[in-house]
Scaffold this motif. Sequence first.
Motif, mmCIF file in Angstrom:
data_model
loop_
_atom_site.group_PDB
_atom_site.id
_atom_site.type_symbol
_atom_site.label_atom_id
_atom_site.label_comp_id
_atom_site.label_asym_id
_atom_site.label_seq_id
_atom_site.Cartn_x
_atom_site.Cartn_y
_atom_site.Cartn_z
ATOM 1 N N ARG A 160 0.826 -1.211 0.000
ATOM 2 C CA ARG A 160 0.000 0.000 0.000
ATOM 3 C C ARG A 160 0.862 1.265 0.000
ATOM 4 O O ARG A 160 0.702 2.150 0.821
ATOM 5 N N ALA A 161 1.789 1.329 -0.972
ATOM 6 C CA ALA A 161 2.677 2.493 -1.105
ATOM 7 C C ALA A 161 3.442 2.765 0.189
ATOM 8 O O ALA A 161 3.531 3.908 0.660
ATOM 9 N N SER A 162 3.992 1.710 0.765
ATOM 10 C CA SER A 162 4.841 1.766 1.963
ATOM 11 C C SER A 162 4.142 2.331 3.198
ATOM 12 O O SER A 162 4.779 2.823 4.126
ATOM 13 N N SER A 163 2.811 2.223 3.236
ATOM 14 C CA SER A 163 2.069 2.621 4.439
ATOM 15 C C SER A 163 1.786 1.422 5.339
ATOM 16 O O SER A 163 1.177 1.579 6.408
ATOM 17 N N PHE A 164 2.237 0.259 4.929
ATOM 18 C CA PHE A 164 2.035 -0.970 5.697
ATOM 19 C C PHE A 164 3.213 -1.891 5.414
ATOM 20 O O PHE A 164 3.737 -1.904 4.293
ATOM 21 N N ALA A 165 3.638 -2.647 6.425
ATOM 22 C CA ALA A 165 4.814 -3.506 6.247
ATOM 23 C C ALA A 165 4.668 -4.807 7.021
ATOM 24 O O ALA A 165 4.016 -4.848 8.072
ATOM 25 N N LEU A 166 5.287 -5.847 6.491
ATOM 26 C CA LEU A 166 5.468 -7.116 7.200
ATOM 27 C C LEU A 166 6.953 -7.288 7.464
ATOM 28 O O LEU A 166 7.782 -7.046 6.573
ATOM 29 N N ALA A 167 7.281 -7.693 8.679
ATOM 30 C CA ALA A 167 8.687 -7.802 9.062
ATOM 31 C C ALA A 167 8.887 -9.024 9.948
ATOM 32 O O ALA A 167 7.927 -9.587 10.483
ATOM 33 N N THR A 168 10.143 -9.419 10.099
ATOM 34 C CA THR A 168 10.496 -10.479 11.032
ATOM 35 C C THR A 168 11.897 -10.199 11.578
ATOM 36 O O THR A 168 12.799 -9.819 10.814
ATOM 37 N N PRO A 169 12.108 -10.373 12.882
ATOM 38 C CA PRO A 169 13.447 -10.165 13.460
ATOM 39 C C PRO A 169 14.481 -11.150 12.911
ATOM 40 O O PRO A 169 15.689 -10.907 13.044
ATOM 41 N N ALA A 170 14.003 -12.241 12.288
ATOM 42 C CA ALA A 170 14.918 -13.227 11.743
ATOM 43 C C ALA A 170 15.548 -12.793 10.421
ATOM 44 O O ALA A 170 16.414 -13.486 9.888
ATOM 45 N N TYR A 171 15.128 -11.637 9.907
ATOM 46 C CA TYR A 171 15.645 -11.149 8.622
ATOM 47 C C TYR A 171 16.373 -9.834 8.837
ATOM 48 O O TYR A 171 15.888 -8.937 9.536
ATOM 49 N N ASN A 172 17.528 -9.710 8.218
ATOM 50 C CA ASN A 172 18.315 -8.487 8.295
ATOM 51 C C ASN A 172 18.722 -8.076 6.885
ATOM 52 O O ASN A 172 19.607 -8.670 6.282
ATOM 53 N N ASN A 173 18.028 -7.093 6.366
ATOM 54 C CA ASN A 173 18.294 -6.608 5.018
ATOM 55 C C ASN A 173 19.406 -5.558 5.078
ATOM 56 O O ASN A 173 19.180 -4.400 5.438
ATOM 57 N N ALA A 174 20.600 -5.962 4.704
ATOM 58 C CA ALA A 174 21.756 -5.063 4.777
ATOM 59 C C ALA A 174 21.653 -3.904 3.803
ATOM 60 O O ALA A 174 22.357 -2.900 3.951
ATOM 61 N N LEU A 175 20.761 -4.008 2.812
ATOM 62 C CA LEU A 175 20.622 -2.962 1.802
ATOM 63 C C LEU A 175 19.461 -2.018 2.095
ATOM 64 O O LEU A 175 19.170 -1.129 1.298
ATOM 65 N N ALA A 176 18.822 -2.180 3.240
ATOM 66 C CA ALA A 176 17.601 -1.421 3.520
ATOM 67 C C ALA A 176 17.843 0.077 3.569
ATOM 68 O O ALA A 176 17.008 0.855 3.107
ATOM 69 N N ARG A 177 18.962 0.521 4.105
ATOM 70 C CA ARG A 177 19.197 1.953 4.266
ATOM 71 C C ARG A 177 19.939 2.566 3.084
ATOM 72 O O ARG A 177 20.086 3.785 3.004
ATOM 73 N N SER A 178 20.409 1.721 2.170
ATOM 74 C CA SER A 178 21.170 2.255 1.045
ATOM 75 C C SER A 178 20.415 2.172 -0.275
ATOM 76 O O SER A 178 20.759 2.849 -1.232
ATOM 77 N N SER A 179 19.376 1.350 -0.330
ATOM 78 C CA SER A 179 18.668 1.159 -1.593
ATOM 79 C C SER A 179 17.707 2.299 -1.850
ATOM 80 O O SER A 179 17.184 2.919 -0.923
ATOM 81 N N SER A 204 14.058 3.685 -3.719
ATOM 82 C CA SER A 204 12.711 3.134 -3.592
ATOM 83 C C SER A 204 12.303 2.206 -4.720
ATOM 84 O O SER A 204 11.438 1.363 -4.530
ATOM 85 N N ASN A 205 12.895 2.357 -5.907
ATOM 86 C CA ASN A 205 12.500 1.462 -6.999
ATOM 87 C C ASN A 205 13.422 0.260 -7.126
ATOM 88 O O ASN A 205 13.341 -0.501 -8.078
ATOM 89 N N SER A 206 14.297 0.083 -6.151
ATOM 90 C CA SER A 206 15.278 -1.002 -6.239
ATOM 91 C C SER A 206 14.631 -2.347 -5.943
ATOM 92 O O SER A 206 13.751 -2.470 -5.097
ATOM 93 N N MET A 207 15.087 -3.348 -6.640
ATOM 94 C CA MET A 207 14.668 -4.726 -6.368
ATOM 95 C C MET A 207 15.718 -5.449 -5.537
ATOM 96 O O MET A 207 15.572 -6.617 -5.216
ATOM 97 N N ASP A 208 16.808 -4.730 -5.189
ATOM 98 C CA ASP A 208 17.908 -5.340 -4.453
ATOM 99 C C ASP A 208 17.585 -5.415 -2.968
ATOM 100 O O ASP A 208 17.151 -4.433 -2.364
ATOM 101 N N SER A 209 17.831 -6.561 -2.385
ATOM 102 C CA SER A 209 17.684 -6.758 -0.945
ATOM 103 C C SER A 209 18.414 -8.036 -0.568
ATOM 104 O O SER A 209 18.668 -8.901 -1.423
ATOM 105 N N SER A 210 18.765 -8.146 0.681
ATOM 106 C CA SER A 210 19.420 -9.368 1.141
ATOM 107 C C SER A 210 18.450 -10.540 1.018
ATOM 108 O O SER A 210 17.240 -10.380 1.223
ATOM 109 N N PRO A 211 18.972 -11.729 0.691
ATOM 110 C CA PRO A 211 18.072 -12.881 0.531
ATOM 111 C C PRO A 211 17.426 -13.286 1.858
ATOM 112 O O PRO A 211 18.033 -13.161 2.926
ATOM 113 N N LEU A 212 16.204 -13.752 1.762
ATOM 114 C CA LEU A 212 15.504 -14.256 2.944
ATOM 115 C C LEU A 212 16.085 -15.597 3.359
ATOM 116 O O LEU A 212 16.523 -16.384 2.505
#
Length: 335
Positions: free
Chosen positions: A205-224, A226-234
């Motif tokens: 919903r245009a980043s107004s809602f999110a699903l998350a888990t503490p078991a995942y750490n996306n190292a690219l979250a702060r550098s990517s 908004s249109n990037s498809m890059d993220s750490s693998p689950l």
Amino acid sequence: MPPRSIFALFILVNSLVTTSFASYVFNKPQIQITTTFSNFQLRIMDHWGAGGGKFATIPNDTQHPFEGRTFGAAKRREIRGTAAFGSRYPYGVTNQTTLSGRPFPFGVWPLYWGHNHMGADEYGPQLDSVRPGGLVVQVSLRTTTEHFNVTDDEVYYAVGDRESLLLLMISYVTWCHVTPAWPSRFVPASENSTVKLENVIQYFRASSFALATPAYNNALARSSISNSMDSSPLPQYIQYSPFRQCIENVTADALAIANDPNKLGPLQMFTVVMSIGGFWICSIILFILIPFIQIIMPVRAQIQKKIWGDPRIIAQTRQNTHQNREIEMRYQRYP
């Protein structure tokens, strides 16, 4: 049945049907989007709604914090984002490195992560009092091994406005056997925050809602961007988890989004027809039915008279027979 009784019955049935369907439609889970105090022209966010329609503009008559911004018109099929903040906006993106100044395609503005990440501080907690759906909250999503093959550490968190999350929890419990839980305040800037930016596995919903888990750490979250498809693998157990897939699919299908104010669903259409035209429909039926009854009843009486005889003579005969039988019974009684 007398014509007057038939007329009363039709009026009663029409009233009950109309009231029942109207109650069903207007009790549908909805969230109001209030953008002005000049009139009561509201837009609605529908749980399980299809979205679409034309976008609207927040007027500049009541000093709304986002006056002049457009909102609405996005469709349900456009609701999924990626793990990148600000991903897959349906329209209105001029700068991929910031969310500042963007429209609200689904009716509500984006989440915030503190430290003005991607210019999102303008959507911060200071505006939660006017955010459609209320303040931003989080809730844990767990299930049991009775329904899914999960481990103890497979837990997810949903983050979004309070009303959307409460409505969605009903669908989570119903369809994904989520253990019921109540939401708590979302404080992303806190060092003790359960959900961090790096934990998000998917935005909606245009980043107004999110699903998350503490078991995942996306190292690219702060550098990517908004249109990037890059993220750490689950982790594989999350990537192929039927439980995760269930809550993601239910979120995509059920999360409240701005509706098309000019579109009526089947039930709403039935309600309008019955409310406006129900009386005339019943009147037409009665117009046909009453003459039919007036014709058929005398014919039916004539047929019965020919087969069984005159009803008055039959009644008199039955009465005489009954009196004669009474006389016979007196003779048989003991003295």
